[in-house]
Scaffold this motif. Structure first.
Motif, PDB file in Angstrom:
ATOM      1  N   GLN A  29       9.814  11.111  34.700  1.00  0.00           N
ATOM      2  CA  GLN A  29       9.628  10.666  33.348  1.00  0.00           C
ATOM      3  C   GLN A  29      10.343  10.971  32.272  1.00  0.00           C
ATOM      4  O   GLN A  29      11.086  11.899  32.401  1.00  0.00           O
ATOM      5  CB  GLN A  29       8.157  11.122  33.110  1.00  0.00           C
ATOM      6  N   GLY A  30      10.403  10.169  31.219  1.00  0.00           N
ATOM      7  CA  GLY A  30      11.291  10.345  30.248  1.00  0.00           C
ATOM      8  C   GLY A  30      10.727  11.936  29.764  1.00  0.00           C
ATOM      9  O   GLY A  30       9.746  12.141  29.542  1.00  0.00           O
ATOM     10  N   SER A  31      11.687  12.866  29.193  1.00  0.00           N
ATOM     11  CA  SER A  31      11.787  13.919  28.518  1.00  0.00           C
ATOM     12  C   SER A  31      10.974  14.814  29.098  1.00  0.00           C
ATOM     13  O   SER A  31      10.192  15.831  28.526  1.00  0.00           O
ATOM     14  CB  SER A  31      10.896  13.421  27.077  1.00  0.00           C
ATOM     15  N   LYS A  32      10.998  14.667  30.389  1.00  0.00           N
ATOM     16  CA  LYS A  32      10.439  15.728  31.404  1.00  0.00           C
ATOM     17  C   LYS A  32      11.643  16.628  31.888  1.00  0.00           C
ATOM     18  O   LYS A  32      12.482  15.963  32.465  1.00  0.00           O
ATOM     19  CB  LYS A  32       9.490  15.399  32.464  1.00  0.00           C
ATOM     20  N   THR A  33      11.261  17.662  32.530  1.00  0.00           N
ATOM     21  CA  THR A  33      11.890  18.602  33.253  1.00  0.00           C
ATOM     22  C   THR A  33      11.813  18.080  34.927  1.00  0.00           C
ATOM     23  O   THR A  33      10.846  17.513  35.236  1.00  0.00           O
ATOM     24  CB  THR A  33      11.641  20.098  33.294  1.00  0.00           C
ATOM     25  N   VAL A  34      13.028  18.503  35.421  1.00  0.00           N
ATOM     26  CA  VAL A  34      13.012  17.968  36.956  1.00  0.00           C
ATOM     27  C   VAL A  34      13.203  19.189  37.814  1.00  0.00           C
ATOM     28  O   VAL A  34      14.293  20.054  37.350  1.00  0.00           O
ATOM     29  CB  VAL A  34      14.132  16.908  37.281  1.00  0.00           C
ATOM     30  N   ASN A  35      12.377  19.792  38.660  1.00  0.00           N
ATOM     31  CA  ASN A  35      12.414  20.991  39.373  1.00  0.00           C
ATOM     32  C   ASN A  35      13.421  20.674  40.525  1.00  0.00           C
ATOM     33  O   ASN A  35      13.278  19.499  41.062  1.00  0.00           O
ATOM     34  CB  ASN A  35      11.212  21.540  40.038  1.00  0.00           C
ATOM     35  N   VAL A  36      14.122  21.769  40.800  1.00  0.00           N
ATOM     36  CA  VAL A  36      15.148  21.583  42.065  1.00  0.00           C
ATOM     37  C   VAL A  36      15.067  22.672  42.713  1.00  0.00           C
ATOM     38  O   VAL A  36      14.887  23.946  42.396  1.00  0.00           O
ATOM     39  CB  VAL A  36      16.582  21.518  41.556  1.00  0.00           C
ATOM     40  N   LYS A  37      14.651  22.526  44.126  1.00  0.00           N
ATOM     41  CA  LYS A  37      14.415  23.583  44.995  1.00  0.00           C
ATOM     42  C   LYS A  37      15.770  24.082  45.788  1.00  0.00           C
ATOM     43  O   LYS A  37      16.282  23.101  46.104  1.00  0.00           O
ATOM     44  CB  LYS A  37      13.324  23.104  45.976  1.00  0.00           C
ATOM     45  N   ILE A  38      15.943  25.232  45.806  1.00  0.00           N
ATOM     46  CA  ILE A  38      17.351  25.783  46.507  1.00  0.00           C
ATOM     47  C   ILE A  38      16.946  26.588  47.529  1.00  0.00           C
ATOM     48  O   ILE A  38      16.175  27.711  47.354  1.00  0.00           O
ATOM     49  CB  ILE A  38      18.130  26.317  45.609  1.00  0.00           C
ATOM     50  N   GLU A  39      17.257  26.108  48.785  1.00  0.00           N
ATOM     51  CA  GLU A  39      17.029  26.955  50.087  1.00  0.00           C
ATOM     52  C   GLU A  39      18.268  27.579  50.519  1.00  0.00           C
ATOM     53  O   GLU A  39      19.112  26.747  51.010  1.00  0.00           O
ATOM     54  CB  GLU A  39      16.320  26.132  51.026  1.00  0.00           C
ATOM     55  N   HIS A  40      18.289  28.790  50.369  1.00  0.00           N
ATOM     56  CA  HIS A  40      19.179  29.619  51.015  1.00  0.00           C
ATOM     57  C   HIS A  40      19.435  29.781  52.507  1.00  0.00           C
ATOM     58  O   HIS A  40      18.399  29.723  53.013  1.00  0.00           O
ATOM     59  CB  HIS A  40      19.397  30.987  50.299  1.00  0.00           C
ATOM     60  N   THR A  41      20.563  30.111  53.044  1.00  0.00           N
ATOM     61  CA  THR A  41      20.618  30.185  54.518  1.00  0.00           C
ATOM     62  C   THR A  41      19.812  31.367  54.986  1.00  0.00           C
ATOM     63  O   THR A  41      19.375  31.192  56.257  1.00  0.00           O
ATOM     64  CB  THR A  41      22.233  30.326  54.768  1.00  0.00           C
ATOM     65  N   ASP A  42      19.409  32.405  54.317  1.00  0.00           N
ATOM     66  CA  ASP A  42      18.621  33.215  54.749  1.00  0.00           C
ATOM     67  C   ASP A  42      17.136  32.982  54.715  1.00  0.00           C
ATOM     68  O   ASP A  42      16.156  33.723  54.942  1.00  0.00           O
ATOM     69  CB  ASP A  42      18.939  34.598  53.949  1.00  0.00           C
ATOM     70  N   GLY A  43      16.839  31.624  54.392  1.00  0.00           N
ATOM     71  CA  GLY A  43      15.552  31.355  54.140  1.00  0.00           C
ATOM     72  C   GLY A  43      14.751  31.342  52.984  1.00  0.00           C
ATOM     73  O   GLY A  43      13.807  30.984  52.764  1.00  0.00           O
ATOM     74  N   SER A  44      15.504  32.289  52.108  1.00  0.00           N
ATOM     75  CA  SER A  44      14.658  32.387  50.906  1.00  0.00           C
ATOM     76  C   SER A  44      14.845  30.749  49.936  1.00  0.00           C
ATOM     77  O   SER A  44      15.742  30.327  50.172  1.00  0.00           O
ATOM     78  CB  SER A  44      15.372  33.487  49.868  1.00  0.00           C
ATOM     79  N   ILE A  45      13.731  30.784  49.207  1.00  0.00           N
ATOM     80  CA  ILE A  45      13.720  29.507  48.429  1.00  0.00           C
ATOM     81  C   ILE A  45      13.579  29.965  46.816  1.00  0.00           C
ATOM     82  O   ILE A  45      12.900  30.888  46.629  1.00  0.00           O
ATOM     83  CB  ILE A  45      12.664  28.626  48.866  1.00  0.00           C
ATOM     84  N   ILE A  46      14.212  29.497  46.233  1.00  0.00           N
ATOM     85  CA  ILE A  46      14.132  29.341  44.449  1.00  0.00           C
ATOM     86  C   ILE A  46      13.910  27.959  43.818  1.00  0.00           C
ATOM     87  O   ILE A  46      14.476  27.185  44.508  1.00  0.00           O
ATOM     88  CB  ILE A  46      15.271  30.391  43.864  1.00  0.00           C
ATOM     89  N   THR A  47      13.380  28.049  42.969  1.00  0.00           N
ATOM     90  CA  THR A  47      13.107  26.881  42.198  1.00  0.00           C
ATOM     91  C   THR A  47      13.750  26.913  40.779  1.00  0.00           C
ATOM     92  O   THR A  47      13.518  27.664  40.063  1.00  0.00           O
ATOM     93  CB  THR A  47      11.785  26.347  42.021  1.00  0.00           C
ATOM     94  N   ILE A  48      14.490  26.132  40.466  1.00  0.00           N
ATOM     95  CA  ILE A  48      15.062  26.143  38.980  1.00  0.00           C
ATOM     96  C   ILE A  48      14.633  24.726  38.152  1.00  0.00           C
ATOM     97  O   ILE A  48      14.467  23.896  38.677  1.00  0.00           O
ATOM     98  CB  ILE A  48      16.364  26.163  38.859  1.00  0.00           C
TER      99      ILE A  48
END
Length: 77
Positions: A29-48
């Protein structure tokens, strides 16, 4: 293509070369943030959080695949 901007510029350094990145644009949607999920090779996941600059019309074009696709679909009605 959806250009995204880091809200926190330091999040750039969280991404590693072999990461898998997932972006959920189903609720774009306009003027909304977009979450990006990052999965590292060690299996850990972060969202920015990121930000886009598309307005509602541009989002419609993006969802259609391009402005031309949207115009073609509109003219076919």
């Amino acid at each position: 293509m959806l250009p995204l901007h880091f809200i926190n510029k330091d999040d750039y350094n969280l991404i590693e070369k072999d990461d898998k990145i997932s972006i959920d644009v189903s609720n774009l949607q306009g003027s909304k943030t977009v979450n990006v999920k990052i999965e590292h090779t060690d299996g850990s996941i972060i969202t920015i959080e990121t930000r886009h600059t598309y307005n509602n019309e541009q989002i419609t074009w993006f969802k259609a695949g391009s402005a031309l696709n949207k115009l073609r679909a509109d003219n076919a009605k």
